[in-house]
Design a protein around this motif. Structure first.
Motif, short mmCIF file in Angstrom:
data_model
loop_
_atom_site.label_atom_id
_atom_site.label_comp_id
_atom_site.label_asym_id
_atom_site.label_seq_id
_atom_site.Cartn_x
_atom_site.Cartn_y
_atom_site.Cartn_z
N VAL A 218 -5.42 4.83 1.53
CA VAL A 218 -6.76 5.63 0.39
C VAL A 218 -7.83 4.81 -0.28
O VAL A 218 -8.44 4.90 -0.71
CB VAL A 218 -5.74 6.93 0.20
CG1 VAL A 218 -6.77 7.33 -0.32
CG2 VAL A 218 -5.29 7.17 1.60
N SER A 219 -7.07 4.02 -1.25
CA SER A 219 -7.79 3.24 -2.69
C SER A 219 -8.92 3.02 -1.85
O SER A 219 -9.75 2.32 -2.66
CB SER A 219 -6.72 2.57 -3.53
OG SER A 219 -5.98 3.90 -3.69
N LEU A 220 -7.91 1.15 -1.11
CA LEU A 220 -9.51 1.20 -0.18
C LEU A 220 -10.22 1.27 0.36
O LEU A 220 -12.03 1.15 -0.56
CB LEU A 220 -8.73 0.19 1.32
CG LEU A 220 -9.39 -0.79 1.64
CD1 LEU A 220 -10.47 -1.70 0.80
CD2 LEU A 220 -8.63 -1.06 2.98
N ALA A 221 -11.11 2.42 0.76
CA ALA A 221 -11.28 3.68 0.96
C ALA A 221 -12.11 4.07 0.75
O ALA A 221 -13.89 3.79 0.32
CB ALA A 221 -11.24 4.59 2.30
N ALA A 222 -11.55 4.42 -0.90
CA ALA A 222 -12.50 5.22 -1.76
C ALA A 222 -13.24 4.39 -2.52
O ALA A 222 -14.37 4.52 -2.93
CB ALA A 222 -11.14 5.36 -2.72
N ALA A 223 -12.31 3.01 -2.74
CA ALA A 223 -13.42 2.43 -3.31
C ALA A 223 -14.60 1.85 -2.27
O ALA A 223 -15.58 1.38 -3.45
CB ALA A 223 -12.68 0.30 -4.21
#
Length: 527
Positions: A360-365
């Protein structure tokens, strides 16, 4: 895209080989895949990997969340609801606030709004990483339940913070009453849309003349419909998928046949396995491209900022875990809590150390726009991306590699809140045998003496075995009786799973799976 197709096929094969290597070395496969992706990215001549944010959010995220919701025990989620909600919402907000304040103070050019953008990105821990790591060690069921429940909810809360922060960066202002209304709609709308679409699909499974193949395709389509519908209505697509998934998972025995459940389980296991492998490999492959776009900032400075934010996240989560225990110990004097006992100092530390970041952190960034609406470049976008990747790498490598060792070294106290697996297995088998006998003796009392097949069934359940098959040639009437017994056992198991708090949901699901297998096998017998 077609020119690179052989590369992606080769990449998939490499992922499978690396996961097998990770199992051999007893290391969680996300760690191995991220490191391997980073090393592969430096091989000259390979196609350059660029991840589109829509690829993560729309293609990867809905099925991963949906499968997680199906795997989560509603009983355990409700039992630990207070600590799960506090970690998923309160701790996520406090984490985002801490990151925003530290970034605003220590990183040049970072406004408070940009700090909240970064905080919203890196605040949610990744359940896939934690679950993969915890497979190698024996941990109390309560910890697994809390981590799984937290991961279902914290993605939604962190992405809501992220979206509000993006608006603040774009407009230069933050209107609290508008934000509160928007937040309320995102939450209630997301929950409502997810439940409504889940109910529609449940009725479709139940009322339409579906077969296992159609049922499986419908389950794959469902999370995408939930997510896209909620996002189009400007609600939380994550909450929609989670809530709709929990509804369907809790009602699965009401609308899916045993054949659909068995085949669907295998399909979803394979699908999620591939998706998770691809995502963690892509994390490593993408890092060199992000590094190349740092611009004027030195690599050492960017790494330093990434390590600083990683330290804030790790320390903040550990403090939050101890704070949650303290609040529970105080609250137990006024309200009913899941467990009034003091968990000691070891449990909150290990819970705090289980905060690896991931998908999720990867997708949001990656979803941060390159430009604002007025055409100007989004400030500090590349640095935010780089810090996010450093956080993912640091938490996976540092916490992920040391967590199994710490669990073995420190250990958990014996909570005694679930029956040991062997004892629970024996108890369930005895109770299922009792239910089978009761059904036979109650519903077919007049036929027990004259019907040889019924006598065999009575003998089978009297000896409490689930391994002896019925006769190869079985009449249609006896099939109906046997199916009725299985349904009686399934109903009893579902009811007592909710009643018995000390009964591990994983063991209950294993026996439900056995009943589905028995029903499937019975359908193949001649008669």
């Amino acid at each position: 895209m077609f020119d690179h197709f052989p590369f992606y096929i080769g990449l998939l094969i490499v992922i499978l080989l690396l996961i097998m290597l990770a199992k051999k070395l007893r290391i969680a496969y996300p760690i191995v895949l991220v490191i391997a992706g980073l090393l592969i990215s430096f091989i000259p001549g390979l196609p350059r990997v660029h991840i589109e944010p829509e690829l993560i959010f729309v293609i990867f995220l809905p099925p991963l969340l949906y499968e997680a919701a199906w795997a989560t025990s509603w009983k355990e989620l409700w039992r630990w609801r207070r600590i799960i909600v506090s970690f998923a919402f309160v701790v996520v907000f406090l984490t985002a606030l801490s990151v925003a304040l530290v970034a605003n103070h220590f990183i040049p050019g970072f406004s408070l709004a940009l700090g909240f953008v970064l905080g919203g990105i890196v605040s949610p821990p990744d359940a896939v990483s934690a679950t993969a790591i915890l497979k190698f060690v024996k941990v109390p069921r309560r910890m697994v339940s809390i981590l799984e429940g937290e991961s279902l909810m914290n993605d939604a809360s962190s992405l809501i913070i992220f979206r509000f922060a993006l608006v603040a960066v774009a407009t230069g202002q933050f209107v609290w009453h508008e934000a509160a209304l928007s937040f309320g709609w995102m939450v209630t709308g997301g929950v409502g849309i997810g439940l409504a679409i889940g109910w529609i699909f449940m009725k479709a499974h139940k009322l339409l003349p579906t077969d296992p193949q159609i049922d499986i395709v419908l389950t794959i389509v469902t999370p995408y419909v939930m997510y896209i519908a909620a996002e189009e209505a400007h609600c939380s697509g994550v909450l929609a998928v989670v809530c709709g998934g929990l509804l369907l998972a809790n009602k699965r025995h009401n609308f899916l046949s045993s054949q659909s459940r068995l085949r669907g389980f295998n399909v979803w296991q394979s699908l999620v396995f591939v998706l998770n492998g691809l995502v963690f490999m892509l994390i490593g492959l993408e890092l060199p491209e992000i590094t190349a776009e740092l611009g004027g900032m030195s690599l050492s400075s960017a790494i330093g900022y990434g390590l600083l934010i990683s330290a804030v996240l790790i320390i903040g989560r550990i403090l939050a875990a101890y704070g949650a225990v303290l609040v529970t110990l105080i609250a137990r004097n006024f309200i009913t809590v899941a467990d009034k006992r003091n968990p000691g100092a070891r449990t909150p530390f290990l819970l705090g150390w289980s905060g690896m970041r991931g998908v999720v952190s990867l997708a949001a960034a990656l979803s941060i726009p390159v430009q604002l609406d007025n055409g100007t470049i989004f400030p500090q976008r590349n640095l935010i991306l780089f810090i996010t990747f450093v956080v993912i790498l640091v938490t996976l490598l540092v916490q992920g590699l040391t967590l199994p060792y710490l669990i073995k070294k420190i250990g958990f106290p014996n909570f005694g809140d679930t029956l040991p697996e062997e004892e629970a297995d024996k108890w369930i088998k005895r109770q299922l045998a009792t239910q089978a006998l009761r059904h036979l003796q109650t519903s077919y009392k007049d036929h027990l003496e004259s019907d040889g097949m019924l006598k065999q069934l009575v003998y089978k359940w009297e000896h409490k075995t689930r391994t002896d098959a019925p006769e190869e040639n079985i009449s249609g009437r006896h099939k109906e009786i046997y199916l009725a017994i299985i349904q009686e056992q399934r109903t009893w198991l579902l009811i007592h799973s909710n009643k018995e708090q000390n009964l591990d949901e994983e063991i209950v699901r294993k026996h439900l799976y056995y009943l589905d297998l028995e029903e499937e096998r019975l359908a193949l017998l001649k008669g």
